[in-house]
Structures are given as C-alpha cells and as structure tokens.
Design a protein around this motif. Structure first.
Motif, PDB file in Angstrom:
ATOM      1  N   THR A 159     -32.316   5.788  27.842  1.00 41.75           N
ATOM      2  CA  THR A 159     -33.406   4.939  28.340  1.00 41.75           C
ATOM      3  C   THR A 159     -34.608   5.791  28.754  1.00 41.75           C
ATOM      4  OG1 THR A 159     -32.510   5.007  30.593  1.00 41.75           O
ATOM      5  CG2 THR A 159     -31.803   3.190  29.184  1.00 41.75           C
TER       6      THR A 159
ATOM      7  N   SER B 133     -28.796   8.259  18.656  1.00 40.36           N
ATOM      8  CA  SER B 133     -28.112   7.037  18.213  1.00 40.36           C
ATOM      9  C   SER B 133     -26.821   6.824  18.989  1.00 40.36           C
ATOM     10  CB  SER B 133     -27.817   7.109  16.713  1.00 40.36           C
ATOM     11  OG  SER B 133     -29.013   7.156  15.970  1.00 40.36           O
ATOM     12  N   GLU B 134     -26.114   7.911  19.277  1.00 36.33           N
ATOM     13  CA  GLU B 134     -24.854   7.810  20.005  1.00 36.33           C
ATOM     14  C   GLU B 134     -25.081   7.564  21.494  1.00 36.33           C
ATOM     15  OE1 GLU B 134     -20.852   7.671  20.784  1.00 36.33           O
ATOM     16  OE2 GLU B 134     -21.798   7.757  18.793  1.00 36.33           O
TER      17      GLU B 134
ATOM     18  N   GLY C  54     -32.494   5.722  19.423  1.00 38.63           N
ATOM     19  CA  GLY C  54     -31.400   5.025  20.085  1.00 38.63           C
ATOM     20  C   GLY C  54     -31.599   3.550  20.320  1.00 38.63           C
ATOM     21  N   GLY C  55     -32.849   3.086  20.400  1.00 35.23           N
ATOM     22  CA  GLY C  55     -33.122   1.657  20.518  1.00 35.23           C
ATOM     23  C   GLY C  55     -33.241   1.116  21.919  1.00 35.23           C
ATOM     24  N   LYS C  56     -32.974   1.934  22.954  1.00 31.22           N
ATOM     25  CA  LYS C  56     -33.018   1.423  24.328  1.00 31.22           C
ATOM     26  C   LYS C  56     -34.024   2.151  25.212  1.00 31.22           C
ATOM     27  CE  LYS C  56     -28.285  -0.353  24.485  1.00 31.22           C
ATOM     28  NZ  LYS C  56     -26.979  -0.309  25.205  1.00 31.22           N
TER      29      LYS C  56
ATOM     30  N   LYS D  71     -34.920   2.377  16.695  1.00 33.05           N
ATOM     31  CA  LYS D  71     -33.552   2.892  16.632  1.00 33.05           C
ATOM     32  C   LYS D  71     -33.493   4.381  16.301  1.00 33.05           C
ATOM     33  CE  LYS D  71     -30.543  -1.065  15.847  1.00 33.05           C
ATOM     34  NZ  LYS D  71     -29.473  -0.645  16.747  1.00 33.05           N
TER      35      LYS D  71
ATOM     36  N   GLN E 159     -28.005   6.554  23.093  1.00 39.44           N
ATOM     37  CA  GLN E 159     -28.910   5.437  23.391  1.00 39.44           C
ATOM     38  C   GLN E 159     -29.599   5.621  24.746  1.00 39.44           C
ATOM     39  OE1 GLN E 159     -26.331   1.944  22.844  1.00 39.44           O
ATOM     40  NE2 GLN E 159     -27.104   1.746  20.768  1.00 39.44           N
TER      41      GLN E 159
ATOM     42  N   LYS F 103     -24.112  10.048  12.830  1.00 39.36           N
ATOM     43  CA  LYS F 103     -25.061   9.717  13.889  1.00 39.36           C
ATOM     44  C   LYS F 103     -25.621  10.953  14.570  1.00 39.36           C
ATOM     45  CE  LYS F 103     -23.505   5.144  15.475  1.00 39.36           C
ATOM     46  NZ  LYS F 103     -23.002   4.423  16.670  1.00 39.36           N
TER      47      LYS F 103
END
Length: 709
Positions: free
Chosen positions: A367, A362-363, A431-433, A428, A365, A358
C-alpha cells in the motif's frame, strides 16, 4: 500533459457524451458522500506561511506554526525506545518479510548473454516481538565480540531484513552505525572504513567476495566480519587478524548474555554516520543523532494520512540512503509490515524474474512505496511505449480516459469507473493496492508525476530533503494534485530563502520569493565526520541556537506556502558570452522525450555553447535510424555521426526545447549505448548524475565536441 485522442470522431463524441451524462447523474450524490469538498478545501488551503514580515525569515507549516515537532511518542527520545514502544503496541503483528527463493536458473539471451532468473515463493514474516528479540540478541553478540558503546560499526550490505535488524541492534546498544552504499568502489569503501576507524563490519557473502575482500589489506583496524547470510567462509582466505562470523552465531552468542550493557543511548548521541553517495568526489560522512532521525520521521509520519498496521511497505531502495532508511523507520514506528524486494525482482517484468512468475510487488501487494524519479520515469516510458503500439481504438480509449481523469483529479474528484476498467492492468504492475507513492532523491517531472497519479490511481507525494536533514524537508500533501512542487515544510522544520545575487534570485522577488533553500530545525544533523571546514561552510547556527543547513538548491515559495525547486547553484555555468545556463534545467526539460532514457548536459565557461551526453531509448533510436536509412546494431548507431546529428535535431525541435533559451539547447551531443547505473560509478544510488566522473569518463568526447579533436 494531455494525450492525443487518436479515435474515430463520431465514436469520440459518443464517448464524451456518455462520460458527461454519467458525470451529471452521479455528481450530486457522489460529491456529498465521497468527501470531495473536504479534499478540495485541503488541497487549496494555505499550508505554510512566513513567521514574520521579514522576507529573509522562515516559512513554517500551519500545523506546527507555534512550535516545531520533534518526537513521535512522549518519552521516546531515542530510536531504541521508539522500536520498543512499537513492539509493545504491535507485538504479534507482522514486521519484516522476506520472500523465499524456490529455484534459480541461467537463461541464455539471443545475444549470447546469460541472465540469472529466479522463481520466488511466499513472504515469510517475522513479528515485531521476534524482530525486537533478534535485534537485542544480535546487539548482545556484537558486544561480546568486543564492540563498545559509542564506538563505530559499519554495515555494507544490500537492502534486506537483516540490515534493519542490525541497525536496530546498534541503536539499542549505542553503536554508531556507519552506512556504506553497496555500489561504492573500493577506494570509497576503504576511505569510509578507515576514516571512522571501524573494527567490526556487517556484510553479505556476495559483497565480501566481490568488493570487500580485495581491500581488506587497506583497512588495518578491521577485526571482525559478520555475514548476514550463510555460515562463516573459509578462514584461510582472509588476513590472520580478521575473524569471520555468521549473523546467526553472533545472535546465539548474544542470547547467552545476562544483561544489556550500559550506557543506553542519549538523544544527542550519534545513531548513524551516513556516507553520502559522493556526487562530487569522495563520500562525506554525515553525523546523525537519535534526536535528528526521530524529528525527521515525526515530520514524515504526519504527512502520510492514516499510516498504521493495515499498511504494507515494499523496501527495495538502498537502506544506506536516507530516503529508504527514514521511510522504513517511519513504517516500523507505526506498526506497518515491511516486505523486502530489489530492483531486479520488483515487478513481473524485472530482469531476474522468470517469465510467467510473480515479481515481489504482485506477491506483496504493497500500500506504500518510495521511489526515485529515475525508476518512475522508466515505468512511465515503458507504459507509454506499450500504449503507442496499441490499435487505434485501444489507444483512443486509453487517451480519452487519461485526459478525462486528468481533468477530474485536478478538481479533487476521483474516477472509480476509469480506475477499474482502464487503469486496472497498469495499477497491477505494482501490486494493485498502492495508496501512497513517495518520490524523493531528485526532482520528479510534472509529466511523470501526473502519469503516476492517473495510471496507478494513487497520490504521488513528492518530497524534498537531504542526508544532512535526515531526508526531511517537505512532502506534498496527498490531497494536493498540483505537479512540479515539493510541498510545504514538514512539521519538524522550517525553511527560508537566502538571496543569491550571482544567479539573480532574491527573497523579495515578485510574485514568488526566490533564493537558496536553507532548512532549519531539530532534524538538521550534527555536521560532517572529521570535516570541520566543510561543516562550517554548509551548516549555520542562529542566535536561538537552531541549526540550519545550506542546501545549494534554489527554490521559490508559492502563495499557499508550497515550495518549488527551480535551480541548483552547482549546476549553473556561465558561457563565454556571459549567459548563465542551468544544466539541471536543460536535463529536466529534455529527459522525458521518448528518445531520451538519460541525459547529462555539459558546458565549459570558455565556450559559447552547451553539449550533451544522451543515453537513447533503443526502440526510438532504431525507429529513427530506419527513417533515415541507417542500419546497424544499437552500439553502432550510437557511434554514428549521422545519428548524433539526427537526435540533436529531434531534441532541438521538440516542444520541450521551446521551454529553453536557444543557447541552452545542446548544440552537439554524444550518444551513449551503455546505461548509467550506480555500478558504472557515473550516477549515485539515487541515480543522480556524478558530473565529475561523467566529465572524466567522456573527456575525449568533450574535447571532440568543442573542437579540440
């Protein structure tokens, strides 16, 4: 920018109908419950307006029309008080995060090069209380080593938790912090250290060995080197007058100090002397007071909705750059977590991340994230390159969803189904958020901005500011999905346009006033360190005592009070026949072409045409060479005159070139195989072109393209 929907016509019509039908049956309840009408109202509202009918007068945000904002919290008028206040509000909340390194290994590439790869673990967090105590102890230790209040101290270090702890220590103890980019060359580093007469410097083992050690004899006043990582190195390797300490040892020394020395900083004391990245020669030191920075971060914080302790910010840009420093100070003032990364470990595909493990995003995440356009352009081109290699059906579905979402967000609507099904994998990557992405440092192209809006499912706030204004000037509101603009003035400043007759820009122009951008307010800094002449040239003080900075950028105000950057004075060149060419405009038009990774336009005023240097995209160049029957390595293709002519033809015939006048399109180009990075010295840490260095580096090619050789 629409994407061609390469899909079976029958299937396309069916999908269009299904999307239309879904939109019809969900529109009314969604519209009433989602707050779309309020977003639309805010997106289209007037965001700034002139303070008077005089066209040369300033524009102000409607949120601070009657008085400019200058502080985040009542009574917190210096940076040490701001951090203390945040610590009192969020004592046990996570503050600074560093990822543990599990292992390192060398990986041999097919071409024989060796890349260092890392496997990283979890983030370890320091609470606000722990960070505050560590900074206080470190400041006390520096004081015990002889560092005096109002005496300069330098930091020459990569972005990491220890950097911001060192900065907070200096703010507490009133040590003006001299910041230097980790990518600066030896002469520039020595210039900054000698000009500011520092006796103490904070650095890392790697930078000490690779950069600082060789110039120590040129910095006679230096006495103490503090390493943020590891123990003090071999003492015999350094001049006798220099002592090397570890950061931990200095903290231990400070923990034994009974009281904090006086005087505490005052609002107008210098907090930072920030050396610019030197795009036009030796870097200049910008003097920034505590009150300047607080005003700047006050303006930024107001423009980011719901900023608070539930947010996580990923820090990886150089902290010696005003964008990153301001962004982190904003986050720390509101109780956010700040997790550290680097461009080499940011994503799963980053150069130092071992395949299958990762990346930091990714780890962590995050905002919140700040980025410079160069990094965002790379993400855009990489994703679109992968889309181009998809099957026709996959590509068609992606294009259909992309174009559908583009229409929806332009109306203020969201697309939860597309976000979850189509864009989830792209999102992603970071991180996806992510909920807010801030772009700064240079203009962001409309195509890249729209792509990031759509594929990362979050607003992109494009900002405009300079070191001389604490990075604060404008930021687009998160509900404003228009592209190509930098938003309205922040609540801490006002902006006016000054006529520039030579360029043909006037604040009386219709329909939009145009001119050189001047930024005024409490965030405008104190001037250049030991450079009174340049300070007088670039800074003004009006009859009310307010400071203004003359940016050299050309802007236009739109009807809603938002600013658009349209030119730059230094980029304007007059050709032999009298035509004016904006080099920045040429580069912006051509940079997003698939075959272009980077471009620098150049023109001599005694010549009749523009030339260019192009770092081509390797895949696109090889593909073009195959079409033309040209073989060879990437380097040999770049040095091939046939390929130079072919790429020039692609540029000239592209839709992007249609936005340029014929005389603005580069008539000759030089292909460059080596990318321009801050390490090469040809771009700044914010990836702005260093035109003077590029001209010197490619002088022979310039002479060749202009017929001299």
């Amino acid at each position: 920018m629409q994407i061609k929907e390469d899909i079976n016509p029958v299937l396309r019509h069916i999908l269009h109908f299904l999307m239309w039908f879904y939109g019809v049956i969900t529109f009314v309840p969604w519209f009433l419950l989602s707050g779309a009408s309020e977003r639309q109202r805010r997106a289209t509202r007037v965001k700034a307006k002139p303070v008077s009918a005089d066209p040369s007068g300033p524009y102000r945000s409607v949120d601070s029309f009657h008085s400019l904002a200058s502080s985040l919290y009542p009574g917190c008028d210096t940076l040490d008080k701001v951090f203390q206040h945040a610590t009192e509000l969020f004592p046990t909340k996570p503050c600074l995060g560093t990822r543990e390194v599990l292992s390192e290994e060398d990986e041999i590439q097919p071409n024989g090069k060796v890349f260092k790869k890392v496997i990283l673990g979890k983030y370890n967090w320091m609470s606000y209380e722990e960070a505050y105590l560590t900074a206080s102890n470190f400041g006390g230790g520096l004081s015990a080593l002889g560092q005096k209040p109002r005496s300069t101290i330098a930091i020459f270090c990569e972005t990491r938790a220890e950097w911001i702890i060192s900065a907070q220590a200096c703010f507490m103890y009133n040590f003006p912090l001299v910041t230097l980019y980790a990518t600066l060359g030896g002469p520039a580093i020595a210039h900054g250290l000698n000009e500011t007469e520092v006796t103490h410097i904070i650095t890392s083992k790697e930078l000490l060995q690779n950069k600082l050690k060789s110039i120590l004899p040129q910095v006679p006043l230096l006495r103490h080197i503090i390493l943020v990582d590891g123990n003090s190195s071999q003492q015999t390797a350094y001049p006798n007058n220099i002592t090397v300490h570890s950061m931990a040892a200095v903290q231990d020394l400070g923990a034994k100090q009974a009281t904090k020395p006086q005087p505490s900083p005052l609002p107008h004391d210098i907090a930072v002397i920030m050396y610019t990245s030197g795009s036009t020669g030796l870097p200049k030191g910008v003097m920034i007071s505590h009150s300047n920075i607080i005003a700047g971060i006050t303006g930024m914080a107001q423009r980011i909705p719901n900023l608070g302790e539930t947010d996580t910010y990923i820090g990886y840009l150089p902290l010696a750059h005003v964008l990153e420093l301001s962004a982190e100070l904003v986050c720390l003032s509101r109780g956010c977590r700040v997790g550290y990364s680097s461009p080499q470990t940011l994503s799963d595909q980053s150069t130092k991340i071992k395949k299958g493990s990762k990346g930091d995003a990714s780890e962590l995440q995050p905002t919140l994230m700040a980025a410079v356009p160069e990094i965002m352009d790379r993400i855009y081109k990489n994703v679109m390159s992968k889309v181009a290699s998809m099957s026709p059906v996959q590509k068609g579905l992606f294009s259909l969803a992309y174009n559908y979402k583009m229409k929806q967000i332009s109306r203020g609507y969201s697309t939860p189904v597309c976000d979850r099904i189509v864009f989830r994998k792209v999102r992603k990557l970071l991180g996806g958020k992510l909920r807010v992405l801030l772009s700064g440092g240079a203009p962001l192209s409309a195509a890249t901005q729209r792509f990031m809006n759509i594929c990362f499912c979050c607003p992109v706030g494009q900002g405009y500011g300079l070191t001389e204004t604490c990075g604060a000037g404008t930021i687009t509101e998160m509900c404003d999905y228009s592209t190509g603009r930098v938003g309205a003035p922040l609540v801490c400043c006002e902006i006016k346009l000054k006529n520039w007759q030579e360029g043909g820009y006037f604040n009386t122009d219709e329909p939009y006033p145009r001119g050189e951008i001047l930024i005024g307010g409490p965030n405008v800094t104190m001037g250049y360190y030991k450079n009174e002449q340049k300070t007088k040239e670039d800074f003004l003080v009006d009859k009310n005592g307010q400071r203004w900075f003359c940016t050299g950028d050309i802007g236009e105000f739109h009807c809603d009070g938002c600013l658009k950057i349209i030119d730059r004075k230094k980029d304007l060149v007059k050709l032999q026949a009298g035509e004016y060419v904006s080099l920045g405009k040429v580069e912006a038009a051509l940079k997003n072409l698939p075959i272009v990774d980077n471009i620098c336009a150049y023109a001599n005023s005694d010549q009749s045409y523009v030339i260019g240097f192009v770092v081509p995209n390797q895949k696109e160049l090889v593909r073009l060479a195959e079409k033309k029957g040209v073989q060879g390595s990437f380097e040999s293709l770049c040095n091939n005159p046939i390929m130079e002519k072919e790429v020039q033809r692609v540029l000239a015939e592209s839709p992007a070139a249609a936005t340029l006048e014929k005389f603005e399109i580069p008539a000759k180009i030089r292909l460059v195989s080596e990318p321009w990075t801050p390490e090469t010295g040809l771009v700044t840490d914010a990836f702005k072109l260093k035109r003077k260095e590029l001209k010197s580096h490619y002088q022979e090619d310039i002479e060749r393209m202009y017929g001299g050789k």
